[in-house]
Design an enzyme around this catalytic site. Sequence first.
Site, PDB file in Angstrom:
ATOM      1  N   ILE A  82     -10.977  -8.441   2.491  1.00 46.84           N
ATOM      2  CA  ILE A  82      -9.845  -8.476   3.192  1.00 46.84           C
ATOM      3  C   ILE A  82      -9.808  -8.073   4.720  1.00 46.84           C
ATOM      4  CG2 ILE A  82      -7.388  -8.192   3.243  1.00 46.84           C
ATOM      5  CD1 ILE A  82      -7.403  -7.796   0.204  1.00 46.84           C
ATOM      6  N   ARG A 127      -2.510  -0.624  -0.545  1.00 45.23           N
ATOM      7  CA  ARG A 127      -1.807   0.078  -1.613  1.00 45.23           C
ATOM      8  C   ARG A 127      -0.722   1.135  -1.449  1.00 45.23           C
ATOM      9  NH1 ARG A 127      -3.587  -3.559  -4.405  1.00 45.23           N
ATOM     10  NH2 ARG A 127      -5.006  -3.349  -6.396  1.00 45.23           N
ATOM     11  N   ASP A 183       4.434  -4.309   2.751  1.00 49.09           N
ATOM     12  CA  ASP A 183       4.446  -5.198   1.607  1.00 49.09           C
ATOM     13  C   ASP A 183       4.381  -4.353   0.183  1.00 49.09           C
ATOM     14  OD1 ASP A 183       4.612  -7.841   0.454  1.00 49.09           O
ATOM     15  OD2 ASP A 183       2.611  -7.517  -0.160  1.00 49.09           O
ATOM     16  N   GLU A 226       8.593   0.104  -7.018  1.00 46.05           N
ATOM     17  CA  GLU A 226       8.790  -1.481  -6.909  1.00 46.05           C
ATOM     18  C   GLU A 226       9.923  -1.847  -8.215  1.00 46.05           C
ATOM     19  OE1 GLU A 226       5.495  -3.794  -6.143  1.00 46.05           O
ATOM     20  OE2 GLU A 226       4.980  -2.439  -4.285  1.00 46.05           O
ATOM     21  N   HIS A 278       6.154  -7.387  -1.984  1.00 42.70           N
ATOM     22  CA  HIS A 278       4.633  -7.391  -2.618  1.00 42.70           C
ATOM     23  C   HIS A 278       4.289  -8.660  -2.948  1.00 42.70           C
ATOM     24  CE1 HIS A 278       1.765  -4.567  -5.056  1.00 42.70           C
ATOM     25  NE2 HIS A 278       1.150  -5.715  -4.431  1.00 42.70           N
TER      26      HIS A 278
END
Length: 365
Positions: free
Chosen positions: A185, A265, A289, A294, A313
Amino acid sequence: MGKIKKACIMGDAMIPGEDFRPAFQRYLADYVNDVKIGDWETDWQKLQFRRLEVEKQGPEIEIVPELLGPEDKEAEIVMGLFVPVSSKMMNALPALRIAGVCRAGLENVNVEEATKRGILVFNVQGRNAEAVSDFAVGLMLAESRNIARAHMAIKQGEWRKTFSNSDNVPQLKEKTVGIIGFGFIGQLVARKLSGFSTEILVFDPYVNTEMVEEFGVKLVSKEDLFKKSDFITVHARLTDENRGMIGEKEFLLMKPGSYFINTGRAGLVDYEALYVTLKEKRIAGAGLDVFPTEPVQERDKLIELDNVTLTTHIAGTTKEALTNSPGLLMEDIQRLLEGGKPRFIVNPQTLDNPEFKQWLTSIRS
């Protein structure tokens, strides 16, 4: 050629079990006598809660999935996305030899226990790398250019032109971007930002010199990255060693006009320290995000701030990232069974385990 006695595939609300079937038929059906396909958790909201708790506490907090019964004791392969591969599951599947998950994160797999038992673990690196890297760049633009705030203002009947960073709204061109974690990424983020003529700084203790040269980035210490970057984006994998690696000390090093982006994370970041930093406007803003809890609760203090963009997310959730990952996993397992060189083995030392070697030889012969 020998046959694997049984495979168990356990999907969930994000990738249902039946979505694994085409990949299974293409890559593994010829190697397996029997397959069970079902779902571990079909409720989307429950899945988000359960997977986040597993991310924080590990797979041992979960029970053996109800999908597994006494008839599955001969299963030698188990595959899924977020299903917890714990010691309890391993006890329930005493013949297990391969465990595979369609994701890069390994929070839902007890890799140490699997290695002790001679179980080879596969993940899928880079399955959502394109999606997350797109999103990270998007959050940089959305937060620094007030895209989401302007949209919300119009929806609420306001033609808003003034924002918390109005005195210093930046453009990306020729800015310095710090990337924490330079795996698939992080590399894609660097490549996509090259079109903006940015300078890229990288902090990653495991990166090699060849990779730095290939991407034209500069390897720096964590301290220098936080001091010099106009934008910081987080893409490191969460481990016991780096949990909470970004906190008050790091935020105090950032430039007053800089931005912090986290699509990686939540456990890497001290969110209380980030909240204080944003509330006191020590930095210009943040785009987030991922969160410690959550869904984000209505009383979460971050919601009250006007210099942060929050998303649910969704950075890695694209059609391609989800639909392609079962195929990537099973194709890699097929490589192993055919004597090729797999790309995604997590615990390669298991290949030297005598019991595993004997099993693999029996399948290949």
